[in-house]
Design an enzyme around this catalytic site. Structure first.
Site, short mmCIF file in Angstrom:
data_model
loop_
_atom_site.label_atom_id
_atom_site.label_comp_id
_atom_site.label_asym_id
_atom_site.label_seq_id
_atom_site.Cartn_x
_atom_site.Cartn_y
_atom_site.Cartn_z
N ILE A 105 25.93 76.97 23.99
CA ILE A 105 27.07 76.66 24.85
C ILE A 105 27.98 77.87 25.03
O ILE A 105 28.62 78.02 26.08
CB ILE A 105 27.85 75.44 24.33
N GLU A 163 29.83 68.18 22.28
CA GLU A 163 30.02 67.67 20.93
C GLU A 163 29.03 68.29 19.95
O GLU A 163 28.00 68.82 20.34
CB GLU A 163 29.89 66.15 20.89
N GLY A 303 22.88 68.72 23.50
CA GLY A 303 24.30 68.42 23.36
C GLY A 303 25.12 69.68 23.58
O GLY A 303 24.73 70.56 24.34
N GLU A 304 26.28 69.72 22.92
CA GLU A 304 27.20 70.87 23.00
C GLU A 304 27.88 70.99 24.36
O GLU A 304 28.72 71.87 24.55
CB GLU A 304 26.49 72.20 22.69
N GLY A 305 27.53 70.17 25.34
CA GLY A 305 28.00 70.36 26.71
C GLY A 305 27.07 71.22 27.52
O GLY A 305 27.39 71.62 28.65
#
Length: 336
Positions: A105, A163, A303-305
C-alpha cells in the site's frame, strides 16, 4: 477534527443527517458531459464516475488532486480460536512495515500521489474473543469510530480506507452475516490461506459468534463481532460523507465495515464506490448486497486498501477526460 458523537446512538443520528450530493453540480456535469468531443456514451462508465464525483465535490468540472489513504490496524481476541494461518504478532510487525514504507500500500499510495496515514489501535489490547463475550464495549467501539472520523483530512478530495489485523476476515465474516443475513458458511472464507480444517474451524467460530450475539442492529453487530480497525474504517467513511469527500471501498473487510453504515441508514454509502472484487469468496455477495459494481477484478486479497488504491487511477482518468476534454464548441468540431 474531533468526532461530533459520543455514543452509537448519536453516531447513527449523524448518519441520518448526512449531506446529499450537490444538485447544481450534478446538472452542470451532465450538461458538460453531453457537449464533450465524443459520441454520446462513448466513454462508458467513466462518464458516470465523473458525474458522480462532480456531485459530491460540488463542482461540475472537478479535479482530483489530494487523495488520502488511511490504514487502520487492530488485533482480535478471536485469534485464540485458531482462525488464522498467522499469529497476532504479525499485525504489529506489518504496522512497522507500513511506517517504514515497505508494504504494497505504500507503493500504491505513492503511485497515485496520495497522502498515507497509519493508525494502530490498541494493538496490545486485542478485542475480546467474540465466541465468549462482545468483541468491544460500547465505549471501545465508539473510541474506534472516533479515531476513524478524526483521521480524515477535511482537505482531501478522495478517501481510501485499508486495514491490517490478523483474524479480521473472521470478524468481517461474522459482521457481514449478522448485518446482511445468511449462514456462517455463506460468508466465511480462507482469509490468509487456512487449509480445509482451518476453514471448517473458522466457519464454526463465526457460527458460534452469531449465535451468541444475535442482533438486528448493524452497529451492535459491529461492536459485538467486529474489530477496532473495522469500526475505525466505518468512522472514516462516515466522516468522509460529512465532508462530501468521495470514497473508494477496498475489499471484503472494508466492505463488511461499510455495510454496517448502509444497513443503519439507507443511502449512507451513496458517496462510495467499490474499487475491486476481492478473491475472498464472499466479497461478490457482499458487493451485490450493497448494490456496488466493482471497478477492477484482479484477483487481489491483500487488504491494506490495495485494490481501492489501484482503482483511484480509473477515477482519475474519468475526471481528467470529463474536465480536460474540449467541448464541440471549444474545439470547433461539428456535431455538438
Amino acid at each position: 477534527m474531533q468526532a461530533p458523537f459520543s455514543t452509537l446512538s448519536t453516531f447513527r443520528d449523524l448518519l441520518a443527517e448526512a449531506p446529499a450530493p450537490d444538485a447544481a453540480a450534478l446538472a452542470g456535469a451532465r450538461d458538460r458531459n453531453g457537449q464533450l468531443t465524443k459520441p454520446p456514451g462513448a466513454l462508458g462508465r467513466l462518464e458516470d464516475l465523473a458525474i458522480w464525483y462532480a456531485g459530491w465535490r460540488g463542482n461540475p468540472r472537478p479535479v482530483l488532486e489530494n487523495p488520502q489513504v488511511i490504514v487502520f490496524a487492530g488485533n482480535h481476541g478471536v485469534c485464540a480460536q485458531g482462525v488464522s494461518a498467522f499469529p497476532p504478532e504479525v499485525t504489529v510487525q506489518m504496522v512497522a512495515n507500513f511506517q517504514h514504507g515497505g508494504a504494497a500500500i505504500n507503493q500504491l499510495s505513492k503511485a497515485i500521489g496520495a497522502k498515507m496515514d497509519v493508525y494502530a489501535l490498541d494493538l496490545d489490547t486485542p478485542t475480546a474473543d467474540f465466541t465468549i463475550a462482545p468483541a468491544m464495549t460500547e465505549t471501545e467501539c465508539v473510541a474506534a469510530l472516533q479515531t476513524g472520523w478524526a483521521a480524515v483530512d477535511p482537505e482531501a478530495d478522495l478517501l481510501v480506507t485499508g486495514e491490517m489485523g490478523i483474524g479480521n476476515t473472521t470478524s468481517a465474516a461474522a459482521v457481514a452475516a449478522a448485518v446482511l443475513g445468511g449462514r456462517a458458511e455463506d460468508w466465511t472464507g480462507r482469509g490468509t490461506g487456512v487449509d480445509d480444517a482451518g476453514l471448517a474451524r473458522k466457519t464454526e467460530v463465526v457460527a458460534r459468534g452469531l449465535a451468541r450475539h444475535a442482533t438486528d442492529d448493524p452497529l451492535a453487530a459491529l461492536r459485538c463481532l467486529g474489530g477496532r480497525e473495522l469500526a475505525a474504517m466505518a468512522g472514516a467513511i462516515a466522516a468522509a460523507r460529512h465532508h462530501r469527500i468521495p470514497v473508494i471501498l477496498d475489499g471484503f473487510i472494508c466492505c463488511a465495515a461499510a455495510a454496517t453504515l448502509e444497513r443503519s441508514v439507507a443511502g449512507a454509502l451513496d458517496h462510495a464506490l467499490a474499487g475491486h472484487l476481492s478473491a475472498e469468496g464472499a466479497h461478490g455477495r457482499l458487493l451485490a448486497a450493497l448494490g456496488k459494481e466493482p471497478l477492477l477484478n484482479l484477483g487481489l486479497r491483500l487488504g491494506e486498501g490495495s485494490g481501492a488504491a489501484l482503482a483511484v487511477n480509473v477515477l482519475k482518468g474519468a475526471i481528467a477526460c470529463h474536465s480536460g476534454m474540449a467541448t464541440f464548441a471549444e474545439a470547433g468540431v461539428s456535431g455538438g
